[in-house]
Enzyme design. Structure first.
Site, PDB file in Angstrom:
ATOM      1  N   SER A 106       0.839  -1.200   0.000  1.00 52.74           N
ATOM      2  CA  SER A 106       0.000   0.000   0.000  1.00 52.74           C
ATOM      3  C   SER A 106       0.879   1.258   0.000  1.00 52.74           C
ATOM      4  O   SER A 106       1.689   1.447  -0.917  1.00 52.74           O
ATOM      5  CB  SER A 106      -0.955  -0.048   1.193  1.00 52.74           C
ATOM      6  OG  SER A 106      -2.000   0.880   1.047  1.00 52.74           O
ATOM      7  N   HIS A 258      -7.320  -6.042  -0.191  1.00 59.62           N
ATOM      8  CA  HIS A 258      -6.173  -5.145  -0.133  1.00 59.62           C
ATOM      9  C   HIS A 258      -5.068  -5.639   0.793  1.00 59.62           C
ATOM     10  O   HIS A 258      -3.894  -5.375   0.542  1.00 59.62           O
ATOM     11  CB  HIS A 258      -6.645  -3.763   0.345  1.00 59.62           C
ATOM     12  CG  HIS A 258      -5.574  -2.728   0.402  1.00 59.62           C
ATOM     13  ND1 HIS A 258      -4.936  -2.249  -0.735  1.00 59.62           N
ATOM     14  CD2 HIS A 258      -5.003  -2.075   1.447  1.00 59.62           C
ATOM     15  CE1 HIS A 258      -4.035  -1.343  -0.393  1.00 59.62           C
ATOM     16  NE2 HIS A 258      -4.045  -1.225   0.936  1.00 59.62           N
TER      17      HIS A 258
END
Length: 278
Positions: A106, A258
């Site tokens: 991320s 994610h």
């Protein structure tokens, strides 16, 4: 400072305390070092399922970027991507690690890109796990609001209102993975009130993600891994990065969100090792 039991260290870099974990340092001379860089509102905890796999045969370094995890949370530090990259670079220099494979998740992926651009000599290869990409700097209304005296309290109340359980449900595809250990691990750093003042400063300090022209200049081999059900950084961002980063390879996983290091540690491990040896 070194904790012999847990392999946890702390050091001061650029005027702030930095927590890091180090495993199998003795292997660094004949194999690459894996350097794990976490995402926003996260810490080394997010790699807890991947570290045991990588550290079987390799040196592994994982750090908490300030103000997250166990690292410092002070107002004086500049919480920019460029400065996060400086922290990583200084730690690698301090440890004399040269043959490094960066693994950024991320926001950590964007930091890995900054490191690769600033010091390509320190980066052998890099792996970007659902990396941030193409985000602009915060807009003026948010920047202006961050100077109001109650802003840090607002951030605290906002995170409390959202709740760790709700946030975790947004970042994983299979919500059955969320248990008490996971919730506690992602909540603990926020018991320190100082983190909200630091996050307020980060709103002002964070520059935008690297622009396309800079991405195209990065020639370090890159493996991009994405979850096809990622609701935070969608698959389209990964494909766009793949297009803009020379010498990149793109892989996506079905039924994955994610939080890749939590959701698919074994699959990621296999892909990373294949990439490292290729």
């Amino acid at each position: 400072m070194y904790d012999k039991i847990t392999n946890h260290f702390s050091t001061t870099l650029h005027g702030i305390d930095v927590h890091y974990e180090l495993y199998n340092e003795e292997m660094k001379n004949n194999k690459p070092v894996f350097v794990l860089i976490h995402g926003f509102l996260s810490s080394t905890f997010s790699f807890r399922r991947l570290i045991p796999l990588l550290s079987r045969e390799y040196t592994v370094l994982a750090l908490d970027l300030p103000p997250f995890g166990k690292s410092g949370k002070v107002r004086e530090f500049v919480y920019s991507y460029d400065n996060f990259a400086n922290i990583v670079i200084s730690l690698l220099e301090k440890l004399t690690f040269q043959h490094n494979i960066l693994i950024g998740h991320s926001m950590g992926g964007q930091v890995a890109l900054y490191v690769s651009r600033k010091r390509p000599d320190l980066v052998y290869k890099k792996v970007l796990l659902s990396s941030s990409g193409y985000l602009p700097r915060a807009k003026f209304p948010l920047l202006h609001s961050s100077y109001l005296p109650w802003f840090s309290t607002f951030l605290k109340l906002l995170l409390q209102f959202q709740g760790v359980s709700r946030n975790l449900m947004r970042v994983v595809h299979d919500v059955s993975l969320i248990d008490d250990e996971m919730m506690e691990g992602y909540t603990t750093p926020f018991y320190d009130r100082n983190i909200f003042d630091a996050l307020t400063k980060m709103v002002r300090d964070r520059e935008g993600d690297l622009p396309v022209q800079f991405l195209k200049e990065i020639t370090t081999p890159t493996l991009l891994i994405w979850g096809e059900q990622d609701r935070i950084v969608p698959l389209s961002i990964g494909k766009r990065l793949h297009n803009d980063l020379p010498y990149s390879t793109f892989i996506s996983y079905q039924n994955t969100g994610h939080l890749l290091p939590e959701e698919q540690p074994h699959q990621i491990y296999e892909n990373i090792i294949g990439f490292a040896k290729g």
